[in-house]
Design an enzyme around this catalytic site. Structure first.
Site, short mmCIF file in Angstrom:
data_model
loop_
_atom_site.label_atom_id
_atom_site.label_comp_id
_atom_site.label_asym_id
_atom_site.label_seq_id
_atom_site.Cartn_x
_atom_site.Cartn_y
_atom_site.Cartn_z
N GLU A 1 -5.09 25.37 -19.04
CA GLU A 1 -3.68 25.38 -18.68
C GLU A 1 -2.90 26.30 -19.62
OE1 GLU A 1 -3.07 24.06 -15.97
OE2 GLU A 1 -3.73 21.99 -15.73
N HIS B 1 -3.39 29.06 -14.53
CA HIS B 1 -4.57 28.48 -15.18
C HIS B 1 -5.86 29.09 -14.61
CE1 HIS B 1 -5.02 24.71 -12.33
NE2 HIS B 1 -5.57 25.77 -11.79
N ASN C 1 0.15 28.14 -11.84
CA ASN C 1 0.73 28.22 -13.20
C ASN C 1 -0.07 29.18 -14.08
OD1 ASN C 1 -1.61 26.81 -13.64
ND2 ASN C 1 -0.66 25.08 -14.70
N ASP D 1 -15.32 23.14 -14.23
CA ASP D 1 -14.43 22.05 -14.63
C ASP D 1 -14.75 20.84 -13.77
OD1 ASP D 1 -13.43 23.10 -12.26
OD2 ASP D 1 -11.50 23.69 -13.10
C1 F6R Z 1 -10.98 24.42 -9.60
C2 F6R Z 1 -10.39 25.38 -10.53
C3 F6R Z 1 -8.95 25.77 -10.40
C4 F6R Z 1 -8.65 26.43 -9.05
C5 F6R Z 1 -7.19 26.89 -8.97
C6 F6R Z 1 -6.85 27.45 -7.59
O1 F6R Z 1 -12.35 24.20 -9.91
O2 F6R Z 1 -11.05 25.85 -11.40
O3 F6R Z 1 -8.62 26.62 -11.46
O4 F6R Z 1 -9.49 27.54 -8.91
O5 F6R Z 1 -6.33 25.81 -9.23
O6 F6R Z 1 -6.97 26.44 -6.64
P1 F6R Z 1 -6.79 26.73 -5.08
O7 F6R Z 1 -7.89 27.63 -4.66
O8 F6R Z 1 -6.87 25.40 -4.41
O9 F6R Z 1 -5.45 27.39 -4.93
#
Ligand code: F6R
Length: 258
Positions: free
Chosen positions: A154, A149, A147, A79
């Site tokens: 999402e 995702h 959440n 992403d």
């Molecule tokens: C970022 C991504 C997100 C994160 C997720 C957890 O490239 O794909 O899905 O992996 O939001 O983020 P952290 O590790 O900061 O809790």
């Protein structure tokens, strides 16, 4: 290993990163023969965020000598924010460049990234989908949003969703604010690979760390599989390893298996 997700639990922070690195290197090793037979790359999706940073440090410190694997390594973006200039430090591709790709001497020719400033987002998404349709993903390393995702898929994202431009949810805007010193610095739109391609990955490693992830991890493991909680898609995927630390698991799983 074509089964339900395997849950691996690390007792502390240091063990979490070592375990993640060992499991990741094992996956690269398994993909090596397949890639070598085709004289092709090992295509790996990597996340940004706080959780994988220790893994990246561990790979650089202890596994950089595996040139046989890194020379075949090909990074595929999971992403990225949309509408930013190529040199914007917030771009996930630039973040990963700084924290893992350059330190491991992965050349820019071994990277498939989003063109954040693409004039036609739909053409940009179609370009990514065409590449993924052709080659697929060998290894997907993923983080878990509070959440539920996966990437920026999402809640409500279809399990067959393709690459697309999304508006970050309020939860994701708040979580991303921590990376850039405040919500005002977080772009509101992003590209994400769709669950349709992510779910086809040959192997998947999900990293979950911290007590703030305990509730969503529990729900991911036990709630009905549903697009309302995109991470439940992992229970439909092959060869999934979930690596959790004790803080993320203690509330989620009273009797953890290791
Ligand atoms: C970022 C991504 C997100 C994160 C997720 C957890 O490239 O794909 O899905 O992996 O939001 O983020 P952290 O590790 O900061 O809790």
């Amino acid at each position: 290993m074509d089964t339900a997700p395997t849950l691996k639990i690390a007792p502390n922070n240091a063990a979490f990163h070592t375990l993640a690195a060992d499991i990741f290197m094992g996956a690269l090793d398994r993909m090596q023969d397949r890639a070598a037979a085709k004289n092709g790359p090992i295509r790996v999706v990597l996340p940004t965020g706080s959780t994988p940073l220790g893994l990246y440090r561990e790979l650089i410190a202890h596994h950089a000598h595996r040139r046989d694997l890194w020379d075949r390594f090909h990074y595929v973006a999971l992403d990225d924010y949309a509408g930013l200039a190529p040199d914007d430090r917030r771009l996930f591709s630039n973040w990963l460049d700084r924290d893992i790709l350059k330190p491991l001497s992965i050349p820019s020719s071994h990277r498939t990234i989003f063109n954040s400033a693409a004039p036609s987002p739909s053409a940009e998404c179609a370009r990514m989908d065409a590449l993924l349709d052709e080659s697929g993903i060998d290894i997907a390393v993923l983080g878990l949003g509070t959440n539920g995702h996966i990437g920026f898929n999402e809640p409500g994202s279809a399990f067959d969703a393709q690459t697309r431009l999304i508006h970050l949810s309020a939860d994701s805007l708040a979580a991303n604010a921590a990376y850039w010193g405040g919500i005002d610095h977080v772009p509101h739109t992003a590209y994400t690979l769709g669950l349709g391609h992510i779910m086809q990955a040959r192997e998947t490693i999900l990293l979950v760390q911290g007590s703030h992830k305990a509730d969503i991890l529990h729900r991911m493991l036990h709630d009905p599989i549903s697009t309302a909680l995109p991470a439940t898609a992992l229970r439909r995927m092959r060869n999934v390893t979930i690596i959790a630390d004790q803080a993320a698991i203690s509330a989620a799983e009273p009797s953890p298996q290791t």
